[in-house]
Design a protein around this motif. Sequence first.
Motif: not given
Length: 428
Positions: A145-152, A164-171
């Motif tokens: 996904x693109x939202x960080x909370x969903x990526x986590x 999985x290729x996420x479209x944003x980065x974790x912190x």
Amino acid sequence: MQIIKPIIESCFTKYAILLVLSICLCGCNTNYIEIISDKEIDNNTSRTIDVSKTQINIDELLIRKETIEITNLTPIKKIALLLPMTGKYSKIGKVIFEGIEAELNSISKNNRPELSIFDTGDENINLRDTYYEMLSNNFDYVIGPIRKNLINKIINHSSDKLPILTLNYTNNFKKYPDAVYQFGLLPEDEAICIAEKSIIDGNINASLLYPDNTWGKRIGESFSMRFEELGGKVINTIKYKKDEEMEINKSIKSLLQIEKSINRKDYLQSILKTKLQYKPYIPNNLDMIFSVGTSKNMRSIKPQFNFNFAEDVPFYSTSHIYNGVINKEINQDLNDIKFCDIPWLYNNKDILQKKSLRDNVEKRDLLRFVAIGMDSVKILYNINSLKINKKKYLAANTGYLQLDEFNKIRRSLIIVKFRNGKAKEVPF
């Protein structure tokens, strides 16, 4: 005494006094005269060593990037998309999908993978169940996904069987499973790019301006870290509140030491009882300015530097000042600003598609997300090459892409400069 008095009052003597006082004043000004003691000679020697180290770094930066030769494309039959097609982020989700479709259209129909969209705009989406559904349906890859909370959340359920290729980065820089790759428009990439370009341009001392928020701090710190790593020095930093123009102007005057210059001028005028033609000088230890903000912020900030006689100081920013739409009249105030950006906005690829997007009021501010969608497909087809060739780059729409040790896709960008209200690519 009567003979001497007319001489003193003569124009010649008046201007002679003016000349003497000016010389004295300049002599008192550390911006013009530097007194070097024995101790300072040692400091200058060490400074030379720093410059040589910096030169090595510059040589490394100027080496032409070696790109990946695409020979064997990864076979892909099914891709699952975790994108927000409804809700707050739906506009972004839809243009990313548009980019994905555009890239897939360049592949022959027989080899084109099947796409399935799972809408993450639904706040009640159960990513655990969704991911296991994808597994059971034999998808080859997940984009999003693109939202960080969903990526986590989805990372916690990831499996080597379904990358999985996420479209944003974790912190954080935590090492995640090998089957998780992170990609997006990371602002830190732009800050690093500008730090490198600034050093290549010969700048050593930098002043920073950025918004007093988390986003501004992230970019400012990323720039400072890379700039100092390459031998530069951040001599002062200004954090500004949004839309507080008077405060920003005061900060700029303080940075440029305009008040000191005005005070010197006033002192001289009070002695001579004459109004002087006057232009403040800028401290000669200031080589460049790196200012972060939106297009609106920068259309206010850059003219203030120009007004305060700093129009010749090199000025850098980020791509957030430009939405990719040509508007010479509005962007005149951005002239002479250099920034880093994605190549796709400035090259001759997909000209008709870019024109259509720029003409669309709802999409024109989201051009870079279209490129993200296009490159997400390009990355999947070349992921094995990126993993094998860690020192090489994939030439793509969002930049030269490289996979780091944390499975994060990092971008090397191009340099753009505003001239006559138009943003154009310039040599790095």
